[in-house]
Motif scaffolding. Structure first.
Motif, PDB file in Angstrom:
ATOM      1  N   GLN A 130      25.751  18.230  47.610  1.00  0.00           N
ATOM      2  CA  GLN A 130      26.670  19.077  48.101  1.00  0.00           C
ATOM      3  C   GLN A 130      28.173  19.236  47.400  1.00  0.00           C
ATOM      4  OE1 GLN A 130      26.742  20.976  51.007  1.00  0.00           O
ATOM      5  NE2 GLN A 130      28.900  21.680  50.460  1.00  0.00           N
ATOM      6  N   ASN A 131      28.410  18.125  46.650  1.00  0.00           N
ATOM      7  CA  ASN A 131      29.508  17.941  46.161  1.00  0.00           C
ATOM      8  C   ASN A 131      29.438  18.534  44.739  1.00  0.00           C
ATOM      9  OD1 ASN A 131      30.907  16.022  47.772  1.00  0.00           O
ATOM     10  ND2 ASN A 131      29.871  14.312  46.763  1.00  0.00           N
ATOM     11  N   LEU A 132      28.183  18.721  44.323  1.00  0.00           N
ATOM     12  CA  LEU A 132      27.940  19.578  43.153  1.00  0.00           C
ATOM     13  C   LEU A 132      28.004  20.981  43.271  1.00  0.00           C
ATOM     14  CD1 LEU A 132      27.115  19.371  40.071  1.00  0.00           C
ATOM     15  CD2 LEU A 132      24.724  19.314  40.858  1.00  0.00           C
ATOM     16  N   ASP A 133      27.625  21.272  44.513  1.00  0.00           N
ATOM     17  CA  ASP A 133      27.537  22.859  44.766  1.00  0.00           C
ATOM     18  C   ASP A 133      29.277  23.216  45.084  1.00  0.00           C
ATOM     19  OD1 ASP A 133      24.870  23.104  44.916  1.00  0.00           O
ATOM     20  OD2 ASP A 133      24.718  22.550  47.027  1.00  0.00           O
ATOM     21  N   ASP A 134      29.897  22.358  45.319  1.00  0.00           N
ATOM     22  CA  ASP A 134      31.255  22.674  45.585  1.00  0.00           C
ATOM     23  C   ASP A 134      31.995  22.915  44.098  1.00  0.00           C
ATOM     24  OD1 ASP A 134      31.204  22.297  48.313  1.00  0.00           O
ATOM     25  OD2 ASP A 134      31.878  20.238  48.331  1.00  0.00           O
ATOM     26  N   ILE A 135      31.459  22.041  43.263  1.00  0.00           N
ATOM     27  CA  ILE A 135      32.033  22.102  41.810  1.00  0.00           C
ATOM     28  C   ILE A 135      31.516  23.489  41.313  1.00  0.00           C
ATOM     29  CG2 ILE A 135      31.751  21.446  39.440  1.00  0.00           C
ATOM     30  CD1 ILE A 135      31.535  18.484  40.770  1.00  0.00           C
ATOM     31  N   LYS A 136      30.024  23.668  41.712  1.00  0.00           N
ATOM     32  CA  LYS A 136      29.538  25.140  41.213  1.00  0.00           C
ATOM     33  C   LYS A 136      30.361  26.309  41.933  1.00  0.00           C
ATOM     34  CE  LYS A 136      25.632  28.097  41.966  1.00  0.00           C
ATOM     35  NZ  LYS A 136      24.444  28.231  42.719  1.00  0.00           N
ATOM     36  N   SER A 137      30.858  26.433  43.143  1.00  0.00           N
ATOM     37  CA  SER A 137      31.255  27.242  44.216  1.00  0.00           C
ATOM     38  C   SER A 137      32.653  27.480  43.214  1.00  0.00           C
ATOM     39  CB  SER A 137      31.620  27.199  45.254  1.00  0.00           C
ATOM     40  OG  SER A 137      30.439  26.828  45.887  1.00  0.00           O
ATOM     41  N   ASN A 138      33.554  26.381  42.858  1.00  0.00           N
ATOM     42  CA  ASN A 138      34.866  26.590  42.253  1.00  0.00           C
ATOM     43  C   ASN A 138      34.652  27.140  40.770  1.00  0.00           C
ATOM     44  OD1 ASN A 138      36.591  25.700  44.526  1.00  0.00           O
ATOM     45  ND2 ASN A 138      35.923  23.597  43.961  1.00  0.00           N
ATOM     46  N   ILE A 139      33.396  26.896  40.030  1.00  0.00           N
ATOM     47  CA  ILE A 139      33.321  27.298  38.993  1.00  0.00           C
ATOM     48  C   ILE A 139      33.052  28.866  38.899  1.00  0.00           C
ATOM     49  CG2 ILE A 139      31.881  27.314  36.833  1.00  0.00           C
ATOM     50  CD1 ILE A 139      31.548  24.489  37.101  1.00  0.00           C
ATOM     51  N   GLU A 140      32.251  29.193  39.719  1.00  0.00           N
ATOM     52  CA  GLU A 140      31.917  30.700  40.012  1.00  0.00           C
ATOM     53  C   GLU A 140      33.203  31.355  40.341  1.00  0.00           C
ATOM     54  OE1 GLU A 140      28.624  30.448  43.040  1.00  0.00           O
ATOM     55  OE2 GLU A 140      27.412  30.330  41.222  1.00  0.00           O
ATOM     56  N   LEU A 141      33.988  30.478  41.216  1.00  0.00           N
ATOM     57  CA  LEU A 141      35.091  31.349  41.707  1.00  0.00           C
ATOM     58  C   LEU A 141      36.217  31.812  40.629  1.00  0.00           C
ATOM     59  CD1 LEU A 141      37.295  32.359  44.009  1.00  0.00           C
ATOM     60  CD2 LEU A 141      37.985  30.181  44.335  1.00  0.00           C
ATOM     61  N   TRP A 142      36.352  30.793  39.686  1.00  0.00           N
ATOM     62  CA  TRP A 142      37.213  30.941  38.510  1.00  0.00           C
ATOM     63  C   TRP A 142      36.539  31.994  37.737  1.00  0.00           C
ATOM     64  CZ3 TRP A 142      36.456  30.710  33.317  1.00  0.00           C
ATOM     65  CH2 TRP A 142      37.957  30.679  32.513  1.00  0.00           C
ATOM     66  N   VAL A 143      35.256  32.000  37.391  1.00  0.00           N
ATOM     67  CA  VAL A 143      34.608  32.981  36.503  1.00  0.00           C
ATOM     68  C   VAL A 143      34.986  34.446  37.250  1.00  0.00           C
ATOM     69  CG1 VAL A 143      32.452  33.996  35.783  1.00  0.00           C
ATOM     70  CG2 VAL A 143      32.830  31.569  35.652  1.00  0.00           C
ATOM     71  N   SER A 144      34.847  34.549  38.544  1.00  0.00           N
ATOM     72  CA  SER A 144      35.034  35.926  39.115  1.00  0.00           C
ATOM     73  C   SER A 144      36.572  36.264  39.190  1.00  0.00           C
ATOM     74  CB  SER A 144      34.250  35.984  40.399  1.00  0.00           C
ATOM     75  OG  SER A 144      34.768  34.903  41.304  1.00  0.00           O
ATOM     76  N   SER A 145      37.367  35.392  39.565  1.00  0.00           N
ATOM     77  CA  SER A 145      38.706  35.710  39.688  1.00  0.00           C
ATOM     78  C   SER A 145      39.669  35.493  38.829  1.00  0.00           C
ATOM     79  CB  SER A 145      39.277  34.724  40.915  1.00  0.00           C
ATOM     80  OG  SER A 145      39.226  33.590  40.673  1.00  0.00           O
ATOM     81  N   ALA A 146      39.195  34.817  37.711  1.00  0.00           N
ATOM     82  CA  ALA A 146      40.095  34.360  36.351  1.00  0.00           C
ATOM     83  C   ALA A 146      39.452  34.966  35.265  1.00  0.00           C
ATOM     84  CB  ALA A 146      40.504  33.068  36.410  1.00  0.00           C
ATOM     85  N   GLY A 147      38.184  34.314  34.887  1.00  0.00           N
ATOM     86  CA  GLY A 147      37.517  34.411  33.797  1.00  0.00           C
ATOM     87  C   GLY A 147      37.344  35.977  33.344  1.00  0.00           C
ATOM     88  N   GLU A 148      36.287  36.525  34.168  1.00  0.00           N
ATOM     89  CA  GLU A 148      35.810  37.989  34.117  1.00  0.00           C
ATOM     90  C   GLU A 148      37.021  38.720  34.386  1.00  0.00           C
ATOM     91  OE1 GLU A 148      33.111  39.131  33.133  1.00  0.00           O
ATOM     92  OE2 GLU A 148      32.289  37.129  32.582  1.00  0.00           O
ATOM     93  N   TYR A 149      38.029  38.610  35.313  1.00  0.00           N
ATOM     94  CA  TYR A 149      38.970  39.536  35.623  1.00  0.00           C
ATOM     95  C   TYR A 149      39.798  39.646  34.813  1.00  0.00           C
ATOM     96  CZ  TYR A 149      43.067  41.119  38.251  1.00  0.00           C
ATOM     97  OH  TYR A 149      44.009  41.744  38.544  1.00  0.00           O
ATOM     98  N   VAL A 150      40.322  38.617  33.812  1.00  0.00           N
ATOM     99  CA  VAL A 150      41.405  38.750  32.709  1.00  0.00           C
ATOM    100  C   VAL A 150      40.514  39.536  31.644  1.00  0.00           C
ATOM    101  CG1 VAL A 150      42.562  37.333  30.907  1.00  0.00           C
ATOM    102  CG2 VAL A 150      42.535  36.782  33.507  1.00  0.00           C
ATOM    103  N   ILE A 151      39.290  39.014  31.347  1.00  0.00           N
ATOM    104  CA  ILE A 151      38.649  39.673  30.455  1.00  0.00           C
ATOM    105  C   ILE A 151      38.430  41.147  30.730  1.00  0.00           C
ATOM    106  CG2 ILE A 151      36.545  39.750  28.905  1.00  0.00           C
ATOM    107  CD1 ILE A 151      36.288  36.849  29.448  1.00  0.00           C
ATOM    108  N   ASP A 152      38.249  41.646  31.794  1.00  0.00           N
ATOM    109  CA  ASP A 152      37.815  43.050  32.020  1.00  0.00           C
ATOM    110  C   ASP A 152      39.301  43.830  31.826  1.00  0.00           C
ATOM    111  OD1 ASP A 152      35.370  42.773  32.454  1.00  0.00           O
ATOM    112  OD2 ASP A 152      35.543  42.790  34.702  1.00  0.00           O
ATOM    113  N   LEU A 153      40.520  43.051  32.457  1.00  0.00           N
ATOM    114  CA  LEU A 153      41.786  43.762  32.033  1.00  0.00           C
ATOM    115  C   LEU A 153      42.016  43.953  30.633  1.00  0.00           C
ATOM    116  CD1 LEU A 153      43.879  41.824  34.942  1.00  0.00           C
ATOM    117  CD2 LEU A 153      43.254  44.010  34.950  1.00  0.00           C
ATOM    118  N   LYS A 154      41.907  43.142  29.863  1.00  0.00           N
ATOM    119  CA  LYS A 154      42.248  43.067  28.338  1.00  0.00           C
ATOM    120  C   LYS A 154      41.254  44.139  27.747  1.00  0.00           C
ATOM    121  CE  LYS A 154      44.469  41.309  24.746  1.00  0.00           C
ATOM    122  NZ  LYS A 154      46.055  41.857  24.949  1.00  0.00           N
ATOM    123  N   ARG A 155      39.848  44.139  28.085  1.00  0.00           N
ATOM    124  CA  ARG A 155      39.097  45.279  27.452  1.00  0.00           C
ATOM    125  C   ARG A 155      39.494  46.684  27.880  1.00  0.00           C
ATOM    126  NH1 ARG A 155      33.254  42.306  29.251  1.00  0.00           N
ATOM    127  NH2 ARG A 155      32.889  41.184  27.186  1.00  0.00           N
TER     128      ARG A 155
END
Length: 921
Positions: A130-155
């Motif tokens: 469950q702790n690992l799934d919480d880490i996974k959820s936050n990583i996926e949240l960062w990828v969707s809301s920060a990582g991919e979001y900023v890269i798409d804006l830049k592209r």
């Protein structure tokens, strides 16, 4: 008693050596050896358990050293992957250099791989998962809301949005949370490692305790084995000696020796028990034969003899059913008596006379040997009692022979299987019956011959007088026959002429019917082709995908769609009426689930009832079966026609459907041989006058047939419904009072068993029914897109579809319908163009193929694609204006993947394309 004792000694001498040869049994010396072996095995088990425990401790130590290190390493690796992605994202956002995306993309893949490995190591720890799934959820949240979001804006060149994002930097709190959660995760793993070390130490302490305990158990088992083996030898010997003394002294022989060990003493006990059973059985058999002999000697009548024998046999043997068939003068075996049976009951045989070689009874008489049948089927016969009934499991059919001649056959059924000695006793009893039966039948035959001789003398006197009278009558009959023969010759000539004329008329009628069917089929095709494009385009306009139409214009489109749909229903009604009149309407029986009737009819007419503010209810009687067999599609068609009329002619009040089961029904126009189902459709509408009761069932007739009539319609619905009801073996009756309402009742046979089961046909019928009901459901709502666009679009987008139709209007309509899905659309107006495109462009993903095309039609085009171009995998959906069942089968046989009738519904076309493209993906 001395003879019995000698028999016992001979039996022992024969049986004991036989058992000595059976080496697999455990002898006495084997038991002693077995005791030592068990003790040795226990010692070996002691060593195995100790070594196994030591091995477990070693594995726990290895697990502690490898597992925990690997878990910590993977958590650091996931943290590093997240750091790489953050670094790559920032580098790309600042420099617009795509090389910074390399660590980002690598980290995007690797963290999931490391996560999967880490999760596999933690399969036994739900809390850490469950702790690992919480880490996974936050990583996926960062990828969707920060990582991919900023890269798409830049592209997309939105540099200002990137700058604005970094002013707030919503991704940094997520990264900080990931680091804190990872550290918390590692702290938990460290605590778990410490716990495992403590457990490992405790395991070592338990090992010493286990060693002492196992040694005590081995010692105790050795003592118990010694006691058990000595008792198992001495106690049975004492019981065997006591039983032998009872046999020698003529004591109680009902008791049996029970030896629980398998050794020489067991063999001795079993031999003694068999001897006791043999002596008892012989005494019992002799007693039963004596009793039966006394009973049979007292009977002089054949039925009483048979009854006495079977009744007594039921008390001797375990028999629940029996019958005796005695050979009569015609060499037929006539059933004289049945034990526990009733010839009027459907669960018992009703055959009273059987020929030689007919069935098992006749074959038994021919072969003159007993037949034993085990594992009888459930429907063989039923054995009844006051509380219930059941099927037998065992049957015997045996001949009754006297002086090598068959004189009777006996058939017996039992709930349990008989032993061999039962069959031997039955053979002796049948031999006794044969003697008695022959004596009785001989006596009865003598009495019959004496009576017949007296009757024959009286008949001869009467016949001589009748012959004289008949001789005079024959002369007059001869003259009449000569005259009658001349008349018959004249009538024969006239009949031959009439038959020739009737055959010519029949040929003309068939030719006319064929021309009419061909005309209607061609008319259907010609009407459906323009109707197809009209319905598709009007549906697209009603959906207003581009939002260019106002509400009034959308209403116009809906009216066009509704009018086209009414025209389609009219075409279908005319074709149905034509098929009924030509006798080509097929009735396909299948199981109909009446529990689904209410929701189906509610789905069709609930909206109509709400619009007209009418009460609409459906009630199924308590005695109505869940399933019965009829043509489900035709039944639904009849009920929909009746309900459509009810709603059309009812302005206020209610429409009610009542389904009931009647054990029988009789009326001047319809009678049932068994139970029927009645489907009553009652309304509180305008009603129908008595003089119009029959007229409304005629084609193109309505109660109000004037040009200024208030209610529309072709007047075909009730005529078709009546014809369909008669094809299903039923009838429609009407009760109506003008101004108060009408009650149309459909009566159908309540068939609860399939009259013509065919698994393949049944499957096809279900598919056709479901397809047709789905299409009709979509027709009722032209703006319905099925709510599935979001699911279908990703699969259809970018796919290449080839539309083949000789009518440009249909191509235009289909192209417009598919535009929202961003597909690559190719078109062809002939079969030759279709083949050329398929050859030159192998990237065609799916084909929509019209069947009715000039020169090279759809069937030949299908065959060439499949057989010559060798393209068996490409999905091809055949589209045809012909709606007959044979058309679908013909298209599928030619190589089509699926079949759709014109006019098509765009959502159905898209759904079928989605289905087959998803199937071949």
């Amino acid at each position: 008693m001395k003879a019995t004792y000698n028999l016992y000694k001979r039996t022992l001498m024969e049986v004991v050596p036989l058992f000595d040869k059976q080496r697999w049994k455990l002898k006495i010396r084997g038991k002693i050896a077995l005791g030592y072996i068990i003790i040795l095995l226990m010692l070996g088990l002691y060593l195995v358990i100790v070594s196994y425990r030591i091995s477990d401790l070693e594995k726990e130590t290895v697990f502690l050293s490898e597992h925990d290190v690997q878990v910590h390493e993977l958590t650091y690796q996931i943290e590093k992957n997240v750091l790489d992605m953050e670094t790559g994202q920032r580098g790309y956002a600042l420099t617009d250099n795509t090389e910074y995306l390399t660590p980002y993309n690598a980290g995007l893949i690797e963290w999931r791989i490391n996560y999967a490995k880490l999760k596999g190591l933690l399969a036994d720890n739900p809390a850490q998962i469950q702790n690992l799934d919480d880490i996974k959820s936050n990583i996926e949240l960062w990828v969707s809301s920060a990582g991919e979001y900023v890269i798409d804006l830049k592209r997309n060149g939105q540099n200002e949005a990137v700058t604005a994002y970094y002013q707030n930097d919503t991704g940094k709190p997520i990264i900080d949370l990931i680091r804190s959660e990872s550290e918390y995760f590692r702290d938990n793993e460290r605590n778990l490692t410490n716990e495992r070390i403590i457990i490992l130490k405790q395991g070592n302490d338990k090992l010493l305790t286990t060693m002492y305990l196992l040694w005590s158990v081995v010692t105790l088992i050795a003592i118990l084995i010694t006691i058990v083996i000595s008792r198992s030898i001495v106690n049975p010997l004492q019981r065997v000696i006591l039983a032998i003394n009872n046999i020698a002294s003529g004591g109680n022989m009902s008791e049996r020796i029970e030896v629980k060990t398998i050794d020489e003493i067991y063999d001795l006990g079993e031999a003694t028990n068999r001897l006791l059973e043999t002596v008892q059985r012989e005494q019992w058999n002799n007693e039963q034969l004596t009793l039966m002999s006394v009973l049979l000697q007292e009977t002089v009548d054949l039925p009483i003899l048979c009854r006495t024998f079977l009744n007594k046999l039921s008390t001797i043997l375990e028999m629940q059913y029996g019958a005796i068939y005695v050979q009569n003068e015609e060499k037929q075996f006539e059933r004289i008596y049945t034990y526990a049976g009733n010839g009027k009951n459907k669960d018992f045989p009703v055959t009273n006379s059987i020929s030689l070689g007919e069935g098992l009874v006749g074959q038994c008489a021919m072969d003159k040997r007993m037949t034993v049948i085990e594992d009888l089927p459930e429907d063989y016969i039923r054995i009844h009692s006051g509380l219930g009934r059941t099927a037998p499991r065992f049957a015997v059919i045996a001949p009754v022979i006297f002086e090598n001649k068959i004189i009777a056959v006996i058939e017996i059924a039992s709930l349990t299987k008989w032993a061999t000695y039962h069959l031997d006793l039955l053979t002796d009893l049948l031999n006794m019956l044969g003697v008695t039966l022959n004596s009785v039948t001989t006596r009865m035959e003598i009495q019959k011959l004496y009576g017949d001789s007296q009757v024959m003398n009286e008949e001869l006197q009467v016949q001589s007088e009748e012959l004289q009278v008949q001789s005079e009558e024959l002369q007059s009959y001869t003259q009449e026959l000569i005259i009658l023969n001349k008349d018959l010759n004249n009538q024969k000539t006239e009949a031959e002429i009439a038959a020739i004329e009737l055959e010519e008329f029949n040929e003309q009628l068939q030719l006319s019917s064929r021309y009419k069917s061909e005309f209607l089929a061609n008319m259907s095709h010609e009407l459906r082709t323009p109707l197809n494009s009209m319905l598709i385009l009007s549906q697209l306009l009603a959906e207003n995908r581009n939002e260019t139409l106002n509400q009034e214009e959308q209403g116009y489109a809906s009216v066009i769609y509704s009018s086209g749909n009414d025209l389609l229903n009219m075409i279908n009604d005319i074709l149905d009426l034509s098929k009924v009149e030509a006798g080509k309407m097929l009735v396909e029986y299948d199981a109909v689930n009446l529990t689904e009737l209410s929701p189906m009819l509610q789905a069709y007419f609930r909206q109509t009832a709400e619009q007209k503010n009418l009460d609409f209810s459906i009630n199924l009687g308590n005695n109505v079966p869940n399933l019965f067999y009829t043509d489900g599609m035709r039944l639904h068609q009849i009920l929909r026609n009746l309900l459509s009329n009810a709603f059309k002619f009812t302005e206020k009040g209610s429409v009610h459907v009542e389904v009931a089961r009647l054990e029988s029904f009789h009326s001047p126009s319809y009678e049932s041989e068994g139970p029927v189902l009645s489907f009553s459709v009652k309304d509180s509408g305008i009603g129908i006058s008595e003089e119009n009761n029959d007229l409304i069932f005629e084609a193109f007739r309505q109660a109000d047939g004037s040009t200024a009539r208030k209610f529309g319609g072709t007047g075909l619905g009730l005529s078709i419904s009546l014809q369909l009801a008669r094809l299903l073996g039923g009838q429609i009756l009407l009760q109506s009072v003008p101004g108060e309402g009408s009650n149309f009742t459909l009566y159908l046979p309540c068939r609860e068993e399939d009259p013509e089961y065919d698994a393949v046909t049944s499957k096809f019928r279900v598919e056709v029914a479901v397809s047709r009901e789905t299409i009709e459901e979509i027709y009722r709502d032209p703006t319905n897109n099925g709510g599935t666009f979001d699911k279908e679009y990703p699969l259809l987008c970018g796919k290449t579809v080839l539309i083949v139709d000789d009518d440009t209007r249909n191509i235009f309509a289909l192209r417009k319908g598919l535009e929202p899905y961003d597909m690559n659309i190719l078109t062809a107006q002939t079969g030759f163009e279709c083949l050329q495109i398929v050859r030159e462009q192998p990237d065609v993903d799916i084909v929509l193929l019209d069947i009715m095309m000039p020169n090279l039609d759809g069937y030949d085009t299908l065959s060439i694609i499949r057989e010559e171009l060798l393209l068996p995998e490409i999905p091809i959906i055949a589209i045809s204006a012909k709606t007959m069942k044979e058309e679908r089968e013909k298209c599928l046989s030619a190589g089509a993947t699926d079949f759709i009738c014109k006019p098509v519904v765009m959502h159905e076309v898209v759904s079928r394309m989605y289905k087959w493209l998803n199937h071949t993906k």
